[in-house]
Design a protein around this motif. Structure first.
Motif, PDB file in Angstrom:
ATOM      1  N   ILE A 182     -20.100  52.285  11.131  1.00  0.00           N
ATOM      2  CA  ILE A 182     -20.999  53.441  11.097  1.00  0.00           C
ATOM      3  C   ILE A 182     -20.263  54.571  10.396  1.00  0.00           C
ATOM      4  CG2 ILE A 182     -22.396  55.037  12.479  1.00  0.00           C
ATOM      5  CD1 ILE A 182     -22.097  52.836  14.771  1.00  0.00           C
TER       6      ILE A 182
ATOM      7  N   VAL B 181     -16.588  53.792  14.055  1.00  0.00           N
ATOM      8  CA  VAL B 181     -17.270  55.027  13.656  1.00  0.00           C
ATOM      9  C   VAL B 181     -16.273  55.882  12.885  1.00  0.00           C
ATOM     10  CG1 VAL B 181     -18.551  57.066  14.429  1.00  0.00           C
ATOM     11  CG2 VAL B 181     -18.670  54.932  15.761  1.00  0.00           C
TER      12      VAL B 181
ATOM     13  N   LEU C 278     -29.485  53.482  14.323  1.00  0.00           N
ATOM     14  CA  LEU C 278     -28.931  52.687  15.417  1.00  0.00           C
ATOM     15  C   LEU C 278     -30.001  52.407  16.472  1.00  0.00           C
ATOM     16  CD1 LEU C 278     -25.479  54.467  16.046  1.00  0.00           C
ATOM     17  CD2 LEU C 278     -25.873  52.347  14.787  1.00  0.00           C
TER      18      LEU C 278
ATOM     19  N   VAL D 100     -23.773  59.635  17.635  1.00  0.00           N
ATOM     20  CA  VAL D 100     -23.661  58.177  17.627  1.00  0.00           C
ATOM     21  C   VAL D 100     -23.253  57.679  19.011  1.00  0.00           C
ATOM     22  CG1 VAL D 100     -22.237  56.271  16.767  1.00  0.00           C
ATOM     23  CG2 VAL D 100     -23.237  57.914  15.157  1.00  0.00           C
TER      24      VAL D 100
ATOM     25  N   GLN E  20     -27.633  57.787  13.510  1.00  0.00           N
ATOM     26  CA  GLN E  20     -27.899  57.536  14.934  1.00  0.00           C
ATOM     27  C   GLN E  20     -29.352  57.120  15.168  1.00  0.00           C
ATOM     28  OE1 GLN E  20     -26.689  60.395  13.731  1.00  0.00           O
ATOM     29  NE2 GLN E  20     -27.744  62.191  14.551  1.00  0.00           N
TER      30      GLN E  20
ATOM     31  N   ARG F 158     -12.860  54.866  16.795  1.00  0.00           N
ATOM     32  CA  ARG F 158     -13.367  55.994  15.998  1.00  0.00           C
ATOM     33  C   ARG F 158     -12.237  56.626  15.188  1.00  0.00           C
ATOM     34  NH1 ARG F 158     -16.763  60.055  19.476  1.00  0.00           N
ATOM     35  NH2 ARG F 158     -14.669  60.638  20.157  1.00  0.00           N
TER      36      ARG F 158
END
Length: 599
Positions: free
Chosen positions: A458, A551, A532, A562, A529, A596
């Motif tokens: 992402i 992410v 998603l 997210v 988002q 992340r």
């Protein structure tokens, strides 16, 4: 002396796995650590099995435990250096990342040092969330036996400077532990505070462990004779190979694809790592600051036994594009400016935050005038520090090159040009120019060791950079796992970064799915988002089947949105309540399956 061929084959394999790709500091720590273990084992008996982050039982011998939490690698670097020096002084030392620390051991620890960064405005780094929650929660034990010290790393351009370290320092005292020294609060010029803090911490460790308590441990590098790589302190001057615009006509962004040669550097990296760049300030900005204060660019100023001209100090050694609270406090006092003093009051938190977000040094000098001498200005300004960029290439494909996806920050403020220091510096370079660089490892943002695992990536905007590296690596190594990318930007026609590469990857089967969110191409804005949530059923199925989720990008809004979307998916698709969904996501992070790289 025991030769390698005297080890059983199974042990040789384990030894190879343990030491593969380790930096010298980690190898030094291991050698000293195992020497300490050997001292404790009775003659002729084997040392008990040791896990990767384990150490001798707390009650068996006095031990210094160093726990670190790091988002970009700086806290890890300081903690490793501290552990290496402690080992060299003969101290039994356990160095452990916060998410690997067994919190049940806390009640038996005798000496604990914490080195932890603050992420954004007061959040813990991703690898420390569970540790911080435990220590600040109701399950934390009383710690009357513990002596401790805390070093925080942060950025004083945020209102909550080193907020996490101050919270941990206060909490440990509240639990009954004895504070050995004041909590350190290191700004981006880390060594200014970290170096004396480490020296003091080592002195306290020696006093806490009387000399008779300290087992001797020799520290021997496992790979002697290795030529030193370029480092943060001694960067490699790399040649720029390509500086190409990625965004098209009409885009509101100026995003560049940068290719840099590492030929002759001995630098290597893995997908997920970052490239550190030491920038030079734009000459126009330096001259504007000098003009606003009526300084002499050629005046010599000596700071800490180093003499440079004002122009040299401001051009290569001082921060001009980001404000800090210490400077603003000094500036308000010097100029006797009541309005600026008012903004700096704690109750004006939001107004102060807005000032930091929208103003640069030059703006403050013009709006709130004050007379600075060259020497006092240079002493008060924060030292210029390197910027880190997620690497957008795999060495399996590009070999002795490194690629970046860089957003050039350039805008007009009240009729005048303003720049981002590093993005402006790199964007202004031509092919053949050089720039000082180094590699910053990011061990928490790695592809799965099992190449059959699926990955979900992402990364809107420049956050897509590491995922270009991921897809290149997965293609080159013929990984069998599926790859799913979520990408977003304002417009399809002008902002679809690496469009042809993604389309080629889809055709070749190296990218299984691609979901796009171009927020301004329709009346209702659509972000990653939202995509998603649209793909919630398949996304949850991938994750439950073992997929890793990554992410990368903006920490302030995107990463939080997210995160909330993933929690919501756990509730709608998994039937979990709010507490269970949080535990589900925390467990993914603990497994290394939710990582992340946010900034």
């Amino acid at each position: 002396m025991l030769a390698l061929n005297q080890f059983p084959e199974s042990k040789k394999s384990l030894l190879g796995q343990l030491t593969q790709d380790l930096e010298p500091s980690a190898l030094n720590w291991l050698s000293g650590y195992f020497a300490g273990l050997a001292e404790q084992a009775p003659t002729g008996q084997s040392v008990p099995h040791v896990a990767a982050v384990a150490a001798p039982a707390a009650n068996a011998v006095k031990r210094l435990t160093i726990v670190y939490g790091s988002q970009t690698g700086n806290a890890r670097r300081i903690a490793e250096s501290l552990a290496e020096r402690a080992n060299a002084q003969g101290l039994v030392t356990q160095l452990v990342r916060a998410d690997s620390y067994a919190t049940r051991d806390l009640k038996t620890e005798q000496l604990l040092y914490i080195v932890m960064s603050t992420q954004g405005d007061g959040d813990p780094p991703d690898d420390s969330i569970g540790f911080v929650e435990f220590l600040t929660g109701r399950r934390a034990p009383k710690l009357p036996q513990l002596k401790y010290a805390v070093l925080g790393l942060g950025d004083s351009s945020y209102p909550s400077f080193c907020g996490i370290s101050h919270k941990l320092d206060a909490r440990l005292a509240e639990l009954g532990a004895e504070r050995l020294q004041d909590a350190g609060a290191a700004d981006l010029d880390i060594e200014t505070v970290a170096t004396p803090w480490v020296e003091q911490a080592l002195e306290h460790a020696q006093k806490a462990f009387k000399q008779t308590d300290i087992p001797t441990a020799s520290v021997t590098a496992l790979h002697p004779g290795k030529t030193a790589k370029a480092t943060r302190e001694q960067p490699f001057h790399a040649e720029l190979l390509q500086n190409q615009a990625l965004t098209g006509r009409g885009s509101s962004k100026d995003i560049r694809h940068i290719e840099i040669s590492l030929e002759g550097s001995q630098l290597s990296y893995k997908p997920g790592d970052s490239l550190g760049v030491w920038p030079t300030q734009a000459d126009a900005l330096v001259q504007a600051v000098i003009g606003a204060l009526k300084l002499d660019a050629n005046e010599k100023v000596e700071i800490a036994n180093t003499s440079r001209t004002v122009g040299e100090w401001l051009g290569k050694h001082r921060e001009l594009t980001q404000l800090t609270k210490p400077f603003l406090v000094a500036h308000a006092e010097l100029g006797k400016n009541d309005e600026l003093k008012r903004i700096l009051q704690p109750e004006q938190h939001e107004e102060f935050r807005q000032l930091l977000a929208t103003q640069q040094l030059l703006d403050v000098l013009k709006k709130y005038p004050a007379s600075w001498s060259a020497a006092e200005l240079i002493k008060t300004l924060r030292p210029l520090t390197p910027r880190l960029y997620s690497i957008a290439s795999s060495q399996s494909v590009v070999e002795n090159e490194v690629h970046l996806t860089l957003a050039n920050v350039s805008y007009i403020h009240e009729g005048e040009q303003r720049w981002g220091v590093a993005s402006g510096f790199v964007s202004s370079l031509n092919e053949g120019d050089t720039l000082p660089v180094f590699i910053e490892e990011n061990t928490r943002f790695r592809l799965p060791a099992d190449s059959a695992r699926d990955v979900i990536m992402i990364g809107p905007g420049t956050g897509v950079a590491p995922f270009r590296a991921f897809v290149q690596e997965r293609s080159a190594t013929e990984a069998s796992g599926r790859n799913w990318l979520f990408f977003g930007n304002p417009h399809f026609h002008s902002d679809f970064l690496y469009q042809t590469e993604w389309q080629s990857a889809l055709r070749g089967g190296h990218l299984t799915r691609l979901d796009l969110a171009f927020s301004r191409d329709q009346e209702n804005k659509v972000y990653v988002q939202d995509k998603l949530l649209e793909r919630a059923t398949d996304l949850y199925d991938w994750i439950q089947s073992g997929a890793h989720v990554y992410v990368c990008g903006d920490a302030t809004h995107m990463a939080k949105d997210v995160h909330q979307a993933l929690l919501r998916i756990a509730q709608t698709e998994g039937g979990l309540d709010a507490e269970q969904s949080k535990a589900w996501l925390d467990d993914l992070a603990a497994q290394g399956r939710y990582a992340r790289d946010v900034y």
